[in-house]
Design a protein around this motif. Sequence first.
Motif, mmCIF file in Angstrom:
data_model
loop_
_atom_site.group_PDB
_atom_site.id
_atom_site.type_symbol
_atom_site.label_atom_id
_atom_site.label_comp_id
_atom_site.label_asym_id
_atom_site.label_seq_id
_atom_site.Cartn_x
_atom_site.Cartn_y
_atom_site.Cartn_z
ATOM 1 N N LEU A 65 0.819 -1.210 0.000
ATOM 2 C CA LEU A 65 0.000 0.000 0.000
ATOM 3 C C LEU A 65 0.854 1.261 0.000
ATOM 4 N N CYS A 66 2.053 1.164 0.531
ATOM 5 C CA CYS A 66 2.972 2.309 0.570
ATOM 6 C C CYS A 66 3.860 2.397 -0.669
ATOM 7 N N ASP A 67 3.977 1.308 -1.407
ATOM 8 C CA ASP A 67 4.872 1.249 -2.560
ATOM 9 C C ASP A 67 4.074 0.812 -3.787
ATOM 10 N N GLU A 68 3.745 1.778 -4.645
ATOM 11 C CA GLU A 68 2.899 1.498 -5.805
ATOM 12 C C GLU A 68 3.549 0.489 -6.760
ATOM 13 N N ALA A 69 4.858 0.559 -6.925
ATOM 14 C CA ALA A 69 5.549 -0.375 -7.815
ATOM 15 C C ALA A 69 5.426 -1.806 -7.289
ATOM 16 N N LEU A 70 5.579 -1.972 -5.972
ATOM 17 C CA LEU A 70 5.445 -3.294 -5.364
ATOM 18 C C LEU A 70 4.018 -3.802 -5.505
ATOM 19 N N LEU A 71 3.044 -2.926 -5.327
ATOM 20 C CA LEU A 71 1.642 -3.304 -5.481
ATOM 21 C C LEU A 71 1.355 -3.733 -6.914
ATOM 22 N N ASN A 72 1.847 -2.968 -7.878
ATOM 23 C CA ASN A 72 1.641 -3.328 -9.288
ATOM 24 C C ASN A 72 2.266 -4.678 -9.614
ATOM 25 N N LYS A 73 3.443 -4.911 -9.073
ATOM 26 C CA LYS A 73 4.134 -6.188 -9.292
ATOM 27 C C LYS A 73 3.307 -7.338 -8.713
ATOM 28 N N ALA A 74 2.784 -7.153 -7.512
ATOM 29 C CA ALA A 74 1.970 -8.191 -6.874
ATOM 30 C C ALA A 74 0.678 -8.419 -7.640
ATOM 31 N N LEU A 75 0.061 -7.341 -8.124
ATOM 32 C CA LEU A 75 -1.174 -7.471 -8.905
ATOM 33 C C LEU A 75 -0.929 -8.239 -10.200
ATOM 34 N N LYS A 76 0.175 -7.934 -10.874
ATOM 35 C CA LYS A 76 0.501 -8.641 -12.116
ATOM 36 C C LYS A 76 0.696 -10.135 -11.854
ATOM 37 N N ARG A 77 1.403 -10.465 -10.763
ATOM 38 C CA ARG A 77 1.618 -11.869 -10.425
ATOM 39 C C ARG A 77 0.307 -12.560 -10.093
ATOM 40 N N ALA A 78 -0.551 -11.879 -9.342
ATOM 41 C CA ALA A 78 -1.840 -12.463 -8.975
ATOM 42 C C ALA A 78 -2.688 -12.693 -10.221
ATOM 43 N N LEU A 79 -2.697 -11.721 -11.127
ATOM 44 C CA LEU A 79 -3.455 -11.883 -12.369
ATOM 45 C C LEU A 79 -2.914 -13.028 -13.213
ATOM 46 N N THR A 80 -1.603 -13.157 -13.247
ATOM 47 C CA THR A 80 -0.986 -14.266 -13.987
ATOM 48 C C THR A 80 -1.422 -15.607 -13.408
ATOM 49 N N VAL A 81 -1.406 -15.702 -12.089
ATOM 50 C CA VAL A 81 -1.821 -16.945 -11.433
ATOM 51 C C VAL A 81 -3.289 -17.229 -11.723
ATOM 52 N N LEU A 82 -4.111 -16.198 -11.617
ATOM 53 C CA LEU A 82 -5.544 -16.384 -11.842
ATOM 54 C C LEU A 82 -5.853 -16.761 -13.280
ATOM 55 N N THR A 83 -5.212 -16.111 -14.244
ATOM 56 C CA THR A 83 -5.493 -16.420 -15.639
ATOM 57 C C THR A 83 -4.940 -17.780 -16.035
ATOM 58 N N SER A 84 -3.812 -18.175 -15.453
ATOM 59 C CA SER A 84 -3.269 -19.496 -15.784
ATOM 60 C C SER A 84 -4.080 -20.601 -15.127
ATOM 61 N N SER A 85 -4.663 -20.333 -13.954
ATOM 62 C CA SER A 85 -5.454 -21.370 -13.285
ATOM 63 C C SER A 85 -6.842 -21.498 -13.893
ATOM 64 N N ASP A 86 -7.307 -20.468 -14.646
ATOM 65 C CA ASP A 86 -8.600 -20.573 -15.316
ATOM 66 C C ASP A 86 -8.564 -21.627 -16.411
ATOM 67 N N ASN A 87 -7.398 -21.849 -16.994
ATOM 68 C CA ASN A 87 -7.272 -22.768 -18.115
ATOM 69 C C ASN A 87 -6.983 -24.195 -17.708
ATOM 70 N N SER A 88 -6.798 -24.429 -16.430
ATOM 71 C CA SER A 88 -6.484 -25.786 -15.984
ATOM 72 C C SER A 88 -7.163 -26.056 -14.660
ATOM 73 N N GLU A 89 -7.235 -27.316 -14.302
ATOM 74 C CA GLU A 89 -7.844 -27.681 -13.032
ATOM 75 C C GLU A 89 -6.902 -27.312 -11.906
ATOM 76 N N PRO A 90 -7.441 -26.905 -10.769
ATOM 77 C CA PRO A 90 -6.569 -26.573 -9.643
ATOM 78 C C PRO A 90 -5.802 -27.794 -9.164
ATOM 79 N N VAL A 91 -4.583 -27.563 -8.736
ATOM 80 C CA VAL A 91 -3.741 -28.651 -8.248
ATOM 81 C C VAL A 91 -4.019 -28.848 -6.767
ATOM 82 N N SER A 92 -4.353 -30.046 -6.387
ATOM 83 C CA SER A 92 -4.564 -30.350 -4.982
ATOM 84 C C SER A 92 -3.212 -30.674 -4.375
ATOM 85 N N HIS A 93 -2.855 -29.956 -3.320
ATOM 86 C CA HIS A 93 -1.542 -30.165 -2.699
ATOM 87 C C HIS A 93 -1.435 -31.537 -2.054
#
Length: 182
Positions: free
Chosen positions: A14-42
């Motif tokens: 919240l204090c570092d916009e660059a860090l927030l953007n980086k985290a958002l991009k990673r989260a979006l990547t994870v979400l979009t990649s998991s939409d195309n495949s079944e979730p992995v059960s640990h």
Amino acid sequence: MLLELPVSVVSQMLCDEALLNKALKRALTVLTSSDNSEPVSHTDDAASVSSDSLGEQLFDLIDLYNTGHTQKITGMLLEQKKEAVLQLLSDHSLLEEQVKIALKTLQEQGDEATDVSDSSDRDEVESIGETLFSIVYQLDPTHCADITGMLLEMDSGTLKQILSDRSMLEVAVQRAKSALVL
């Protein structure tokens, strides 16, 4: 997803916009990649999760802590058994605790002066890591992320020397491979 991270990490974002953007991009990547495949059960599919995939996931989570030691801490935590790493990926409070312990260990050892990830030239660090990864991938594609993480714990002078001598690199890869707990 981001709100599942420790409060201290969310506060930093919240204090570092660059860090927030980086985290958002990673989260979006994870979400979009998991939409195309079944979730992995640990629990059911733990054996099929590759070491490289675990290393990448762990690296991404540790990088959010912005410690300046992401590569080194990832390498340290990847030395644990696969089940322990999977637990770290699913339990953010446990991961935060382990990151703090690893960071404290690094500080006690006084590795700040020799830590490759702390050098002032981030491009050089990234270049060394990418070069090392590509060479290690040729030697051992199955464990290249783990081995690269372990080798990146060396000081930059030793790494440059190993990169310039193929036989030294092969010996270092063999030693790291034998030290892996699989």
